[in-house]
Design an enzyme around this catalytic site. Sequence first.
Site, PDB file in Angstrom:
ATOM      1  N   ASP A   1       0.819  -1.201   0.000  1.00 46.25           N
ATOM      2  CA  ASP A   1       0.000   0.000   0.000  1.00 46.25           C
ATOM      3  C   ASP A   1       0.862   1.263   0.000  1.00 46.25           C
ATOM      4  O   ASP A   1       1.834   1.376   0.758  1.00 46.25           O
ATOM      5  CB  ASP A   1      -0.902  -0.009   1.242  1.00 46.25           C
ATOM      6  CG  ASP A   1      -1.801   1.201   1.323  1.00 46.25           C
ATOM      7  OD1 ASP A   1      -2.643   1.374   0.431  1.00 46.25           O
ATOM      8  OD2 ASP A   1      -1.644   1.991   2.284  1.00 46.25           O
TER       9      ASP A   1
ATOM     10  N   GLU B   1       1.741   0.001  -4.864  1.00 45.78           N
ATOM     11  CA  GLU B   1       0.886   1.136  -5.176  1.00 45.78           C
ATOM     12  C   GLU B   1       1.734   2.392  -5.021  1.00 45.78           C
ATOM     13  O   GLU B   1       2.280   2.648  -3.948  1.00 45.78           O
ATOM     14  CB  GLU B   1      -0.312   1.225  -4.232  1.00 45.78           C
ATOM     15  CG  GLU B   1      -1.206   2.428  -4.546  1.00 45.78           C
ATOM     16  CD  GLU B   1      -2.112   2.842  -3.397  1.00 45.78           C
ATOM     17  OE1 GLU B   1      -3.053   3.615  -3.650  1.00 45.78           O
ATOM     18  OE2 GLU B   1      -1.877   2.413  -2.251  1.00 45.78           O
TER      19      GLU B   1
END
Length: 477
Positions: free
Chosen positions: A149, A186
């Site tokens: 993330d 990401e």
Amino acid sequence: VYELHIGTFSDAGTFDGAIEHIGALVDLGVGAVDVMPVAAFPGGRGWGYDGVHLHAVHDAYGGPAGLSRFVDACHGAGLAVVMDVVYNHLGPDGNHLPDFGPYFTDRHRTPWGEAINYDGADSDEVRRFVVDNALMWLRDYHCDGLRLDAVHAIVDTSAMHLLEEITEAVHGLSRRLGRPLWVIAESDLDDPRVVTDAAQGGLGCDAQWSDDFHHALHATLTGETSGYYADFGSVEAVARTLRDVFFNPGGYSAFRRRRHGRPVGDLAGTRFLGYMQTHDQAGNRARGERSAALMSTGRLQIAAALVLLGPFVPMLFAGEEWAASTPFQYFTDHQDPELARLVSEGRRGEFASFGWDPSLIPDPQDPATYERSKLRWVERDEEPHATVLRWHADLIALRSRTPSLRDGDRSALEVEFSEAGRWLVMRRPGVSVACNWGDQAADLPVPASAVALSNGDVAPSPNGVAVLPDGVVVALT
């Protein structure tokens, strides 16, 4: 790739509940599921990005045994499992790591609070703690990959960045186990070094999410150009991101008010994931609307064709394949009453500044916000959901039987478009995709005799095929 949230994927909201729907994913043609974070956090419901016990599995989902059953069931059905992990911050509720060592630092900050100490004094053991956690999901639970993330929020000034260390450890484990293991990042840096091999000076991740492609599709198909969509909205933006991956590879960004990114060079399209929806892009809207609530069925089909037949690894967000009517809203279950109050008030204040009526913004702490975000599987047989589902299945089937659609060769992709006419034609070896989201029918250069899929009636025209507004045609050429 199919992103899902265990708590909203089934009525039960558990790993076992999710297992009941694996067959539907196989029928659709999914190859891998991307599971939103399951590391333990206080309370029963949440997105998972506020995890505080990284080595524990959230009990409300079924705990370690439930996760093991879910991974085994996916593997038994031929699906890979990618686990979403969060190493840029820990949640604010129940985080006791500071009691045990210098896990955090005030030298850096993140959008969510204190930064993890990856480059300060006594940081070696902190890094080891995180690398060991990354390996745990792959070694002990048999997952096939990790989705990291918001890596842009990981501050690490070390000579070897944490991402490179994680990727090196994962690839080492892959060699020892004799099976492929992936690291997917990401990142909003638009920096190809994230997915450039370490031997060439990169961080070595296998792939990364490509938000620019999403932003271009969303802005031009919905007409929204506020916030970070300010750089997008044109047909050219869609064409540019299909060809170049990043919209501004080193150019000026009006939203950021500075130059941003760098060119990706000859990196394959398979180093990037392309998508129309994610948990972020739905859930970070004030009311959690999915694309189905923002555009016509025809435009949903246009987006699906470009995502599933484009040069990237395609990703769907759970329910997208049937234009799910349920929203995906931001929900929490903080046990600290003061924190719960601050989160609820902060959510209203955040969107009120954008002109939203605060009374319309769901309270994240209200259990009803979570319940209304659960998928309604029964609607798949109703219209227009059934039509959208068939469209996705047909596109995935075409992709699976056409090797040139899966090779990620960006050099073989051509795009023709009209800004005034609001149409675009994407050509890849053997396949052309003609899309029209303008107000008038468009004569597009695709031979009528080659049409394989269409979301409407197709008629020959002087230039090839007449495509109606909100229409899309896929031709085998």
